[in-house]
Scaffold this active site. Structure first.
Site, PDB file in Angstrom:
ATOM      1  N   CYS A 166       3.678  -5.992   1.828  1.00 41.64           N
ATOM      2  CA  CYS A 166       3.925  -5.453   0.221  1.00 41.64           C
ATOM      3  C   CYS A 166       5.463  -5.743  -0.167  1.00 41.64           C
ATOM      4  CB  CYS A 166       3.629  -3.945   0.329  1.00 41.64           C
ATOM      5  SG  CYS A 166       1.758  -3.653   0.589  1.00 41.64           S
ATOM      6  N   HIS A 299      10.503   1.289  -4.653  1.00 44.14           N
ATOM      7  CA  HIS A 299       9.205   1.022  -3.996  1.00 44.14           C
ATOM      8  C   HIS A 299       8.369   2.057  -4.417  1.00 44.14           C
ATOM      9  CE1 HIS A 299       6.562  -1.114  -1.496  1.00 44.14           C
ATOM     10  NE2 HIS A 299       6.223  -0.086  -0.759  1.00 44.14           N
ATOM     11  N   GLU A 310      12.743   6.581   1.327  1.00 44.26           N
ATOM     12  CA  GLU A 310      13.631   5.526   0.108  1.00 44.26           C
ATOM     13  C   GLU A 310      14.665   6.762  -0.404  1.00 44.26           C
ATOM     14  OE1 GLU A 310      12.434   2.432  -3.252  1.00 44.26           O
ATOM     15  OE2 GLU A 310      10.768   3.873  -2.562  1.00 44.26           O
ATOM     16  N   LYS A 329       4.776   1.761  -9.750  1.00 41.69           N
ATOM     17  CA  LYS A 329       3.382   1.898  -9.224  1.00 41.69           C
ATOM     18  C   LYS A 329       2.894   3.067  -9.951  1.00 41.69           C
ATOM     19  CE  LYS A 329       4.632  -0.247  -4.887  1.00 41.69           C
ATOM     20  NZ  LYS A 329       6.079  -0.557  -5.186  1.00 41.69           N
ATOM     21  N   HIS A 334      -0.260   0.126  -6.507  1.00 47.71           N
ATOM     22  CA  HIS A 334       0.302  -0.462  -5.669  1.00 47.71           C
ATOM     23  C   HIS A 334      -0.156  -1.961  -5.699  1.00 47.71           C
ATOM     24  CE1 HIS A 334       2.678  -2.077  -2.333  1.00 47.71           C
ATOM     25  NE2 HIS A 334       2.882  -0.842  -1.624  1.00 47.71           N
ATOM     26  N   PHE A 393       4.483  -2.515   5.349  1.00 46.33           N
ATOM     27  CA  PHE A 393       3.915  -1.944   6.702  1.00 46.33           C
ATOM     28  C   PHE A 393       4.498  -2.895   7.639  1.00 46.33           C
ATOM     29  CE2 PHE A 393      -0.708  -0.055   5.782  1.00 46.33           C
ATOM     30  CZ  PHE A 393      -0.185   0.827   5.371  1.00 46.33           C
TER      31      PHE A 393
END
Length: 418
Positions: A166, A299, A310, A329, A334, A393
């Site tokens: 991602c 993010h 974050e 998002k 996402h 990830f």
């Protein structure tokens, strides 16, 4: 220490998203805080307990591709090629302008043509090898995204696909800019594409990471992410190449930072150490200080662990500054590999319009995410330098700096580590 050789400019963008096709529609939706979340229609999600996503409903490959291209491409490649053609138009490039060995293609993705793979697997499992439709085999492969785009625009320099989960979009933009700075290309078609598919949708449900109705980044009552899909493509050009053809310049690509948490396959490091390194590196390589940054596109997945980590990054890098923060998002879902590419284009919206897109669905502040969230309604403010943050990830961290043309120090006054 070696100097950066030349400036890298964004001269055009193309968008396929759940909130609009094309730059104009996308920018309008960002300003309005439009939600692209809707019930999934491309597969039956009813039995999974979750059924909403940022699915692109109104994209038709035949509107953007020739009949032959439609025959040899899956949906993910088709979205990438369509976005690339939109970006060329936006950059005032003719069909033949990118032909030759000085144009490269660098694209990111997570799963590429996952739908084609699923069809091949189903045929093999149910009917054995002889049941596989031979014509389907050449349409599968993540590397095909960049190859199809290169063929469509005539690019004959390096062709590269980055499956950086991602964070793939930011990785692609950073590497593309390096190609230009290193003199390997005059122009690079870059960005990322991803499609919504049953396998990854089911995986996120099984991880208990998916919200039932809406994504609420940084909200106390957030329940997880929602998936999305789409493609975001940017045309990057060297300063000399853009100037030579009188190109419209939309933004400058500054430095980028990349790192790995080396901690956990799905969760960020609880102290966000890797992400802090990436963000500080992106700022330093741009020749600026944290005080020069005006806005951070987070993010912001809406998951408990990600949002808290974050928030720590932002406090660590910017201290007590109440910098405006937003997560696109909340509107797009996402979009996995395509997320940070679409969000980079959203950052260009902020640079051009002086508008911070909202985080929709933000209702109750979370004390662990003590941030200046742009809540529900777009805001105007200073927007000369912005940061696009992405995590993924496996501990992937990638951060890019984007700025109005001429704001960042000249490359001769910036340095980066060799």
């Amino acid at each position: 220490m070696v100097p950066l050789l030349q400036r890298v400019f964004v001269t055009g963008v193309g968008v396929i998203s759940s909130i609009g096709l094309g730059k104009t529609a996308f920018f309008r939706a960002l300003e309005a805080g439009t939600s692209g979340i809707s019930p999934v229609s491309s597969f039956d999600a009813a039995t999974l307990g979750r059924r909403r996503a940022g699915e692109v409903k109104d994209f038709e490959a035949r509107d953007h591709l020739t009949h032959a291209e439609q025959h040899r491409m899956g949906r993910c490649s088709a979205m990438a090629v369509a976005a690339a053609r939109m970006a060329m138009i936006d950059a005032c490039l003719k069909e033949t302008d990118l032909l030759g060995p000085r144009t490269a293609v660098v694209l990111g993705t997570t799963m590429g043509e996952a739908r084609i793979l699923a069809e091949l697997d189903r045929e093999w499992i149910v009917g054995g090898q002889q049941a596989i439709v031979r014509a389907r085999v050449p349409r599968y492969g993540s590397t095909l995204l960049a190859i199809h785009v290169a063929r469509a625009v005539g690019a004959r320099a390096a062709v590269l696909t980055l499956p950086a989960a991602c964070a793939a979009g930011n990785y692609a933009i950073g590497v593309a800019a390096d190609f230009i700075r290193a003199g390997r290309a005059d122009a690079v078609v870059t960005g990322a594409a991803e499609l919504l598919q049953e396998l990854q949708f089911t995986g996120f449900v099984r991880l208990a990471a998916m919200a039932p109705e809406r994504c609420q980044p940084f909200d106390l009552n957030r329940q997880g992410l929602l998936l999305g899909e789409g493609a975001g493509v940017l045309i990057l050009e060297s300063e000399a190449h853009a100037r030579r053809r009188g190109a419209p310049v939309q933004a400058e690509v500054g430095g980028y930072g990349i790192s790995c948490d080396a901690y956990h396959i799905t969760r960020p490091h609880p102290e966000a150490t890797g992400s802090v390194v990436a963000m500080r590196d992106a700022i330093t390589r741009s020749g600026i200080e944290p005080r020069d940054v005006d806005f951070v596109n987070a993010h912001g997945t809406g998951t408990k662990h990600n949002d808290v980590a974050e928030s720590k990054v932002i406090h660590d890098v910017f201290g007590e500054r109440r910098l405006p923060i937003s997560s696109m998002k909340s509107m797009l879902g996402h979009c996995m590999g395509a997320a940070s590419a679409l969000e980079a284009i959203g950052c260009i919206f902020t640079l051009e319009r002086g508008i911070y897109p909202p985080t929709i669905g933000y209702e109750t502040p979370d004390p662990e995410c003590n941030l200046n969230v742009v809540a529900n309604v777009a805001q105007r403010g200073k927007s000369e330098v912005v940061i696009n943050n992405s995590l993924a990830f496996g501990g992937y961290n990638a951060v890019t700096v984007l700025a109005k043309p001429g704001v960042l120090p000249p490359p001769a006054h910036r340095e980066r580590r060799a």
